[in-house]
Motif scaffolding. Structure first.
Motif, PDB file in Angstrom:
ATOM      1  N   ALA A 169       2.887   3.331  -5.759  1.00 17.17           N
ATOM      2  CA  ALA A 169       1.767   4.146  -5.288  1.00 17.17           C
ATOM      3  C   ALA A 169       1.427   5.252  -6.283  1.00 17.17           C
ATOM      4  CB  ALA A 169       2.097   4.747  -3.918  1.00 17.17           C
ATOM      5  N   VAL A 170       2.459   5.847  -6.876  1.00 21.17           N
ATOM      6  CA  VAL A 170       2.223   6.895  -7.874  1.00 21.17           C
ATOM      7  C   VAL A 170       1.446   6.327  -9.057  1.00 21.17           C
ATOM      8  CG1 VAL A 170       3.324   8.468  -9.519  1.00 21.17           C
ATOM      9  CG2 VAL A 170       4.261   8.216  -7.203  1.00 21.17           C
ATOM     10  N   ALA A 171       1.887   5.174  -9.562  1.00 22.00           N
ATOM     11  CA  ALA A 171       1.208   4.564 -10.715  1.00 22.00           C
ATOM     12  C   ALA A 171      -0.224   4.185 -10.368  1.00 22.00           C
ATOM     13  CB  ALA A 171       1.991   3.342 -11.187  1.00 22.00           C
ATOM     14  N   LEU A 172      -0.444   3.603  -9.202  1.00 20.99           N
ATOM     15  CA  LEU A 172      -1.795   3.193  -8.796  1.00 20.99           C
ATOM     16  C   LEU A 172      -2.695   4.399  -8.599  1.00 20.99           C
ATOM     17  CD1 LEU A 172      -0.721   0.361  -6.339  1.00 20.99           C
ATOM     18  CD2 LEU A 172      -2.069   0.038  -8.421  1.00 20.99           C
ATOM     19  N   LYS A 173      -2.128   5.476  -8.077  1.00 19.54           N
ATOM     20  CA  LYS A 173      -2.903   6.715  -7.912  1.00 19.54           C
ATOM     21  C   LYS A 173      -3.313   7.275  -9.270  1.00 19.54           C
ATOM     22  CE  LYS A 173      -2.502  11.324  -5.772  1.00 19.54           C
ATOM     23  NZ  LYS A 173      -2.500  12.186  -6.973  1.00 19.54           N
ATOM     24  N   LYS A 174      -2.384   7.268 -10.229  1.00 18.02           N
ATOM     25  CA  LYS A 174      -2.689   7.766 -11.575  1.00 18.02           C
ATOM     26  C   LYS A 174      -3.767   6.927 -12.248  1.00 18.02           C
ATOM     27  CE  LYS A 174       0.151   9.308 -14.526  1.00 18.02           C
ATOM     28  NZ  LYS A 174       1.206   9.331 -15.568  1.00 18.02           N
ATOM     29  N   LEU A 175      -3.756   5.620 -11.934  1.00 20.53           N
ATOM     30  CA  LEU A 175      -4.725   4.706 -12.554  1.00 20.53           C
ATOM     31  C   LEU A 175      -6.047   4.655 -11.794  1.00 20.53           C
ATOM     32  CD1 LEU A 175      -2.213   1.807 -13.312  1.00 20.53           C
ATOM     33  CD2 LEU A 175      -3.288   3.316 -14.997  1.00 20.53           C
ATOM     34  N   HIS A 176      -6.153   5.461 -10.719  1.00 18.24           N
ATOM     35  CA  HIS A 176      -7.369   5.498  -9.896  1.00 18.24           C
ATOM     36  C   HIS A 176      -7.738   4.113  -9.377  1.00 18.24           C
ATOM     37  CE1 HIS A 176      -7.899   9.630 -11.271  1.00 18.24           C
ATOM     38  NE2 HIS A 176      -7.807   9.209 -12.515  1.00 18.24           N
ATOM     39  N   ALA A 177      -6.716   3.381  -8.953  1.00 18.74           N
ATOM     40  CA  ALA A 177      -6.942   2.019  -8.477  1.00 18.74           C
ATOM     41  C   ALA A 177      -7.602   2.008  -7.101  1.00 18.74           C
ATOM     42  CB  ALA A 177      -5.605   1.274  -8.413  1.00 18.74           C
ATOM     43  N   ASN A 178      -8.289   0.925  -6.834  1.00 21.98           N
ATOM     44  CA  ASN A 178      -8.912   0.700  -5.519  1.00 21.98           C
ATOM     45  C   ASN A 178      -7.865   0.015  -4.641  1.00 21.98           C
ATOM     46  OD1 ASN A 178     -10.522   0.108  -3.334  1.00 21.98           O
ATOM     47  ND2 ASN A 178     -11.806  -1.372  -4.404  1.00 21.98           N
ATOM     48  N   VAL A 179      -7.308   0.740  -3.654  1.00 22.99           N
ATOM     49  CA  VAL A 179      -6.126   0.276  -2.941  1.00 22.99           C
ATOM     50  C   VAL A 179      -6.356   0.233  -1.432  1.00 22.99           C
ATOM     51  CG1 VAL A 179      -3.703   0.777  -2.414  1.00 22.99           C
ATOM     52  CG2 VAL A 179      -4.584   1.189  -4.727  1.00 22.99           C
ATOM     53  N   PHE A 180      -5.997  -0.900  -0.850  1.00 28.63           N
ATOM     54  CA  PHE A 180      -5.807  -0.990   0.596  1.00 28.63           C
ATOM     55  C   PHE A 180      -4.312  -1.077   0.831  1.00 28.63           C
ATOM     56  CE2 PHE A 180      -4.666  -3.796   4.135  1.00 28.63           C
ATOM     57  CZ  PHE A 180      -5.161  -3.045   5.193  1.00 28.63           C
ATOM     58  N   SER A 181      -3.764  -0.157   1.601  1.00 27.62           N
ATOM     59  CA  SER A 181      -2.327  -0.139   1.855  1.00 27.62           C
ATOM     60  C   SER A 181      -2.064  -0.372   3.333  1.00 27.62           C
ATOM     61  CB  SER A 181      -1.718   1.193   1.408  1.00 27.62           C
ATOM     62  OG  SER A 181      -2.289   2.276   2.122  1.00 27.62           O
ATOM     63  N   TYR A 182      -0.872  -0.827   3.607  1.00 32.63           N
ATOM     64  CA  TYR A 182      -0.503  -1.086   4.996  1.00 32.63           C
ATOM     65  C   TYR A 182       1.007  -1.001   5.136  1.00 32.63           C
ATOM     66  CZ  TYR A 182       1.227  -5.731   3.715  1.00 32.63           C
ATOM     67  OH  TYR A 182       1.945  -6.754   3.159  1.00 32.63           O
ATOM     68  N   SER A 183       1.453  -0.924   6.370  1.00 35.21           N
ATOM     69  CA  SER A 183       2.866  -0.965   6.685  1.00 35.21           C
ATOM     70  C   SER A 183       3.026  -1.527   8.083  1.00 35.21           C
ATOM     71  CB  SER A 183       3.486   0.435   6.603  1.00 35.21           C
ATOM     72  OG  SER A 183       4.892   0.368   6.755  1.00 35.21           O
ATOM     73  N   TYR A 184       4.260  -1.853   8.434  1.00 35.37           N
ATOM     74  CA  TYR A 184       4.508  -2.347   9.782  1.00 35.37           C
ATOM     75  C   TYR A 184       5.866  -1.847  10.266  1.00 35.37           C
ATOM     76  CZ  TYR A 184       5.977  -6.123   6.576  1.00 35.37           C
ATOM     77  OH  TYR A 184       6.475  -6.852   5.525  1.00 35.37           O
ATOM     78  N   ALA A 185       5.991  -1.783  11.569  1.00 33.09           N
ATOM     79  CA  ALA A 185       7.237  -1.352  12.190  1.00 33.09           C
ATOM     80  C   ALA A 185       7.527  -2.262  13.368  1.00 33.09           C
ATOM     81  CB  ALA A 185       7.124   0.102  12.665  1.00 33.09           C
ATOM     82  N   PHE A 186       8.790  -2.322  13.758  1.00 30.87           N
ATOM     83  CA  PHE A 186       9.162  -3.124  14.912  1.00 30.87           C
ATOM     84  C   PHE A 186       8.698  -2.450  16.208  1.00 30.87           C
ATOM     85  CE2 PHE A 186      12.935  -4.446  12.178  1.00 30.87           C
ATOM     86  CZ  PHE A 186      12.358  -5.644  11.823  1.00 30.87           C
ATOM     87  N   MET A 187       8.280  -3.252  17.158  1.00 29.29           N
ATOM     88  CA  MET A 187       8.046  -2.749  18.500  1.00 29.29           C
ATOM     89  C   MET A 187       9.345  -2.098  19.005  1.00 29.29           C
ATOM     90  SD  MET A 187       7.052  -4.968  21.905  1.00 29.29           S
ATOM     91  CE  MET A 187       5.501  -5.545  21.194  1.00 29.29           C
ATOM     92  N   HIS A 188       9.257  -0.847  19.460  1.00 29.21           N
ATOM     93  CA  HIS A 188      10.414  -0.074  19.915  1.00 29.21           C
ATOM     94  C   HIS A 188      11.402   0.196  18.783  1.00 29.21           C
ATOM     95  CE1 HIS A 188       8.847  -0.746  23.884  1.00 29.21           C
ATOM     96  NE2 HIS A 188       9.151  -2.043  23.880  1.00 29.21           N
TER      97      HIS A 188
END
Length: 458
Positions: free
Chosen positions: A121-140
């Motif tokens: 994320a740091v590198a992509l931010k420095k490069l001004h990249a066009n980013v869609f990010s996501y994450s997931y977590a377990f129910m409960h």
């Protein structure tokens, strides 16, 4: 003839034929049952192999392997570089790789609470990249998406959080088996639960696999060879895996004992790595055999949606690691320093493995400094369990536990033709023990029996 050059850490398995009977590789399947992946070049079949990494292979016109020659060998040739110089070199190389792999493309970035994706994320931010990010977590489960969202917000990335739902596996398992060809269990690749949401969200995945191995150390003392073999065997064999492998070995009437066979395989592979220092040698072993046959197997799930890029798999980064002093690789030091130098706001966000601490104070994650957090979390877990919603830490808890999941799982294992391969008494033993409360001890065997049933069905 065809020449195939395999990268140092390949992102996919490349199969070839060998001259042998078309029979099941029962010894290899026993190892698979014990550790969760096939070892070295093994496959389900005696007349098929996976081409070894970091090698060039010559195949004939019918796809049979003629000969192989390694073009790279893991080594340890540390240069006399300071940590600051190593950090400068890492920064330049890592950003160059990220740029080459993502330039002029919308990036899909899976974010976690750890360091590998945060470094990306740091590198992509420095490069001004066009980013869609996501994450997931377990129910409960632990709300990992909170940390990921904070990272995305600090970088200005678009972000979506998803929840891994209970029982999703049964509607996608047939597709998953076709994607990974039954070379891994079905609950570890939890991305299968959310991959449908990622269709059309970008042009290339930027995946952070293997950074935690390359840029860390096992922190072991210098060991004798047999002690190194012991360490690897202990790390490789999953809980309950040895018992299942031994039961299958005995049922199939294989010669000798499973553990003797397994030790000889590990000893042989480790002896081929010409590195003296224990920590460096074991990193090389994991990169040669663990990454290609375990980590890479389910990358095809992402590739089913969009092309993938893997900065930590890049040949140049692997070669770079071989030239660094081991001290520079301990404790994720380079990644931490990189984030602190280029994005201090990201360094102040909680590090999940050291929660509630971040990259500036994680050294305080010890008694007495972490006692208040541990006490509060203990109370929360106790209350959730009392209310019937225990904290979920593993995907198999969501996919195997509960009446509906039990019905699906038992049905998959009850196919009579599968019992020609693995007898019903073995399956019943593990099912009974798992659903009588010994879930943690028997979860891995249940995972392996499920994937073997799907393989046999296919």
């Amino acid at each position: 003839m065809t020449t195939i050059t395999i990268p140092i850490i390949p992102a996919k398995q490349t199969f070839a034929k060998v001259k042998a009977p078309h029979e099941l590789n029962l010894e290899g399947i026993c190892v698979f049952a014990a550790i969760g992946f096939f070892l070295d070049t093994d496959t389900y079949w005696k007349d098929q192999m996976v081409l070894a990494p970091a090698s060039q292979h010559i195949l004939d016109d019918n796809g049979f392997l003629i000969r192989s020659e390694p073009w790279f060998k893991w080594h340890s040739n540390p240069r006399p570089v300071s940590f600051v110089q190593a950090l400068d070199e890492f920064s330049g190389l890592f950003e160059t790789i990220i740029k080459e792999q993502t330039i002029d493309r919308r990036v899909i970035l899976p974010l976690s609470g750890g360091l590998d994706s945060r470094t990306q994320a740091v590198a992509l931010k420095k490069l001004h990249a066009n980013v869609f990010s996501y994450s997931y977590a377990f129910m409960h489960g632990y709300p990992e998406t909170k940390i990921a969202r904070a990272i995305a917000n600090a970088c200005g990335f678009e972000f979506e959080g998803y929840v891994i739902s209970k029982g999703y596996l049964w509607s996608v398992m047939d597709d998953l088996a076709k994607i990974n060809n039954c070379y891994s269990d079905f609950t570890s690749p939890r991305q299968m639960a959310v991959v449908k949401h990622l269709q059309g969200r970008g042009d290339v995945f930027c995946l952070g696999h293997w950074g935690d191995v390359l840029f860390d150390s096992l922190n072991l003392p210098q060991l004798l060879f047999e002690e190194e073999v012991d360490v690897l065997m202990k790390k490789l064999i999953k809980r309950g895996g040895q018992q299942l492998a031994e039961k299958l070995w005995q049922h199939w009437g294989l010669q000798g004992g499973f553990m003797d066979y397994f030790r000889s395989r590990i000893s042989d592979l480790l002896s081929q790595i010409d590195i003296e220092k224990t920590n460096t040698k074991l990193r090389a072993f994991k990169s040669l055999y663990w990454a290609p046959r375990w980590t890479s197997v389910n990358l095809s799930i992402f590739e089913h949606i969009s092309p993938i890029s893997l900065p930590y798999y890049e040949d140049r980064l692997c070669e770079f690691v071989c030239t660094l002093p081991e001290d520079h690789l301990k404790g994720r030091a380079l990644q931490i320093a990189y984030i602190q130098r280029h994005a201090p706001e990201l360094a102040k966000i909680t590090w999940q493995d050291q929660r509630p601490f971040h990259l500036y104070n994680y050294h305080l994650n010890k008694v007495p400094y972490n006692l208040p957090y541990r006490i509060i979390k203990k109370i929360q877990r106790t209350l959730l369990a009392y209310m019937g919603s225990p904290c979920i830490q593993r995907n198999w808890e969501l996919q195997f536990l509960g009446d509906s999941n039990q019905t699906h799982l038992i049905k998959r294992l009850a196919v009579s033709s599968f019992h020609d391969f693995i007898p019903e008494p073995i399956i019943k033993h593990y099912s009974d023990m798992f659903y009588r409360g010994k879930t943690l001890e028997y979860a891995h065997p249940m995972n392996m029996l499920l994937v073997l049933s799907q393989f046999y069905k296919n």
